[in-house]
Design an enzyme around this catalytic site. Structure first.
Site, PDB file in Angstrom:
ATOM      1  N   LYS A  83       0.810  -1.202   0.000  1.00 55.48           N
ATOM      2  CA  LYS A  83       0.000   0.000   0.000  1.00 55.48           C
ATOM      3  C   LYS A  83       0.854   1.269   0.000  1.00 55.48           C
ATOM      4  O   LYS A  83       0.389   2.340  -0.348  1.00 55.48           O
ATOM      5  CB  LYS A  83      -0.886   0.020   1.262  1.00 55.48           C
ATOM      6  N   GLU A 128       7.885   2.785  -5.923  1.00 51.29           N
ATOM      7  CA  GLU A 128       7.947   2.202  -4.573  1.00 51.29           C
ATOM      8  C   GLU A 128       8.129   3.319  -3.547  1.00 51.29           C
ATOM      9  O   GLU A 128       8.728   4.358  -3.846  1.00 51.29           O
ATOM     10  CB  GLU A 128       9.107   1.189  -4.579  1.00 51.29           C
ATOM     11  N   ASP A 129       7.627   3.080  -2.336  1.00 53.25           N
ATOM     12  CA  ASP A 129       7.756   4.125  -1.306  1.00 53.25           C
ATOM     13  C   ASP A 129       9.172   4.228  -0.742  1.00 53.25           C
ATOM     14  O   ASP A 129       9.725   5.309  -0.624  1.00 53.25           O
ATOM     15  CB  ASP A 129       6.725   3.901  -0.169  1.00 53.25           C
ATOM     16  N   ASP A 178      14.695  -0.357   1.771  1.00 54.15           N
ATOM     17  CA  ASP A 178      15.326  -0.558   3.068  1.00 54.15           C
ATOM     18  C   ASP A 178      16.432  -1.610   2.875  1.00 54.15           C
ATOM     19  O   ASP A 178      17.542  -1.271   2.477  1.00 54.15           O
ATOM     20  CB  ASP A 178      14.205  -1.010   4.021  1.00 54.15           C
ATOM     21  N   LYS A 208      17.088   4.048   2.507  1.00 58.54           N
ATOM     22  CA  LYS A 208      17.908   3.999   3.727  1.00 58.54           C
ATOM     23  C   LYS A 208      19.152   3.211   3.377  1.00 58.54           C
ATOM     24  O   LYS A 208      19.194   1.982   3.560  1.00 58.54           O
ATOM     25  CB  LYS A 208      17.148   3.278   4.848  1.00 58.54           C
ATOM     26  N   VAL A 222      10.164   5.468   9.387  1.00 53.35           N
ATOM     27  CA  VAL A 222       9.446   6.680   8.995  1.00 53.35           C
ATOM     28  C   VAL A 222       7.997   6.362   8.614  1.00 53.35           C
ATOM     29  O   VAL A 222       7.706   5.261   8.132  1.00 53.35           O
ATOM     30  CB  VAL A 222      10.158   7.422   7.834  1.00 53.35           C
ATOM     31  N   ASP A 267       3.553   3.467   6.608  1.00 50.40           N
ATOM     32  CA  ASP A 267       2.824   3.150   7.838  1.00 50.40           C
ATOM     33  C   ASP A 267       3.727   2.536   8.903  1.00 50.40           C
ATOM     34  O   ASP A 267       4.855   2.115   8.629  1.00 50.40           O
ATOM     35  CB  ASP A 267       1.723   2.127   7.540  1.00 50.40           C
TER      36      ASP A 267
HETATM   37  P1  IMP Z   1      12.954  -3.853   1.928  1.00 47.12           P
HETATM   38  O1  IMP Z   1      12.457  -5.081   1.231  1.00 47.12           O
HETATM   39  O2  IMP Z   1      13.667  -4.177   3.213  1.00 47.12           O
HETATM   40  O3  IMP Z   1      13.752  -2.923   1.062  1.00 47.12           O
HETATM   41  O4  IMP Z   1      11.684  -3.084   2.446  1.00 47.12           O
HETATM   42  C1  IMP Z   1      10.823  -2.433   1.647  1.00 47.12           C
HETATM   43  C2  IMP Z   1       9.469  -2.321   2.307  1.00 47.12           C
HETATM   44  O5  IMP Z   1       9.544  -2.274   3.747  1.00 47.12           O
HETATM   45  C3  IMP Z   1       8.830  -1.019   1.898  1.00 47.12           C
HETATM   46  O6  IMP Z   1       8.069  -1.181   0.737  1.00 47.12           O
HETATM   47  C4  IMP Z   1       7.983  -0.688   3.098  1.00 47.12           C
HETATM   48  O7  IMP Z   1       6.721  -1.321   2.986  1.00 47.12           O
HETATM   49  C5  IMP Z   1       8.694  -1.289   4.281  1.00 47.12           C
HETATM   50  N1  IMP Z   1       9.506  -0.307   5.022  1.00 47.12           N
HETATM   51  C6  IMP Z   1      10.844  -0.300   5.167  1.00 47.12           C
HETATM   52  N2  IMP Z   1      11.249   0.724   5.929  1.00 47.12           N
HETATM   53  C7  IMP Z   1      10.129   1.397   6.271  1.00 47.12           C
HETATM   54  C8  IMP Z   1       9.902   2.592   7.061  1.00 47.12           C
HETATM   55  O8  IMP Z   1      10.798   3.252   7.612  1.00 47.12           O
HETATM   56  N3  IMP Z   1       8.598   2.968   7.172  1.00 47.12           N
HETATM   57  C9  IMP Z   1       7.572   2.289   6.598  1.00 47.12           C
HETATM   58  N4  IMP Z   1       7.746   1.190   5.840  1.00 47.12           N
HETATM   59  C10 IMP Z   1       9.026   0.742   5.684  1.00 47.12           C
END
Ligand code: IMP
Length: 181
Positions: free
Chosen positions: A45, A101-102, A105, A133, A155, A161
């Site tokens: 979302k 994408e938002d 991470d 990040k 965040v 969220d």
């Molecule tokens: P990754 O797979 O670890 O890169 O994470 C990506 C997903 O984790 C994003 O699409 C978010 O849904 C969630 N996410 C990671 N960090 C945050 C944050 O600081 N706030 C909210 N959602 C996050």
């Protein structure tokens, strides 16, 4: 706008976000000026507000579609595995795909998405991510358009969220560590 108690501080205010989204839209519009068949694929979302603002500032024709993936189950503990919950409605084969994408991470989610779409043979494949990040990265992923690099904190707001809360805050704020640790 009132700041909830669980929000430590505002990291990016509305004006700062809007200005950067405008710059990204201008860059994307210039880069895709000669391409037909641009599809923006928002990752639900978290990307719904970013995608809505970005798409409305593009000057090139485009379609909008969505994909939903499993997110972190409880709070910020990354379950690791990425699971597809809802696929796009349209076929991306032969289309210019821009994944919206938002936040990146660890990089696992975007890596999974790019691999999945690559296998479907689009005409081109790029990613547009509002936040990154870099300190948390586990897998290097290709980010073609990036809004902001941020420090390692949780965040919320502008679509992001914590346990499905705070998504509609107009700014991006840092959650107090006590709220998720
Ligand atoms: P990754 O797979 O670890 O890169 O994470 C990506 C997903 O984790 C994003 O699409 C978010 O849904 C969630 N996410 C990671 N960090 C945050 C944050 O600081 N706030 C909210 N959602 C996050």
């Amino acid at each position: 706008m009132e700041i909830p108690n669980s929000v430590e501080k505002v990291l990016l205010d509305e004006e700062t976000i809007a200005a950067r989204v405008g710059e990204l839209a201008a860059q994307i519009s210039a880069d895709y000026a000669d391409n037909d068949g641009l599809i923006l694929i928002g990752v639900l979302k978290g990307a719904f507000i970013f995608l809505a603002d970005l798409a409305r500032r593009l000057t090139v024709s485009h379609h909008v579609d969505f994909i939903a993936l499993s997110s972190y189950n409880r709070g910020t503990a990354n379950a690791g595995a990425v699971r597809l919950i809802m696929d796009t409605r349209t076929s991306v084969t032969g289309q210019h795909v821009l994944v919206v994408e938002d936040i990146v991470d660890t990089g696992c989610t975007l890596h999974y998405l790019l691999r999945t779409f690559h296998a479907r043979k689009p005409a081109s494949l790029r990613s547009c991510v509002l936040l990154s990040k870099p300190d948390r990265r586990q897998i290097e992923v290709q980010v073609d358009y990036l809004g902001f690099e941020i420090p390692n904190a949780w965040v919320v707001g502008y679509g992001l969220d914590y346990a499905d809360r705070f998504r509609t805050l107009p700014y991006i704020g840092e959650l107090r560590r006590e709220a998720y640790e």
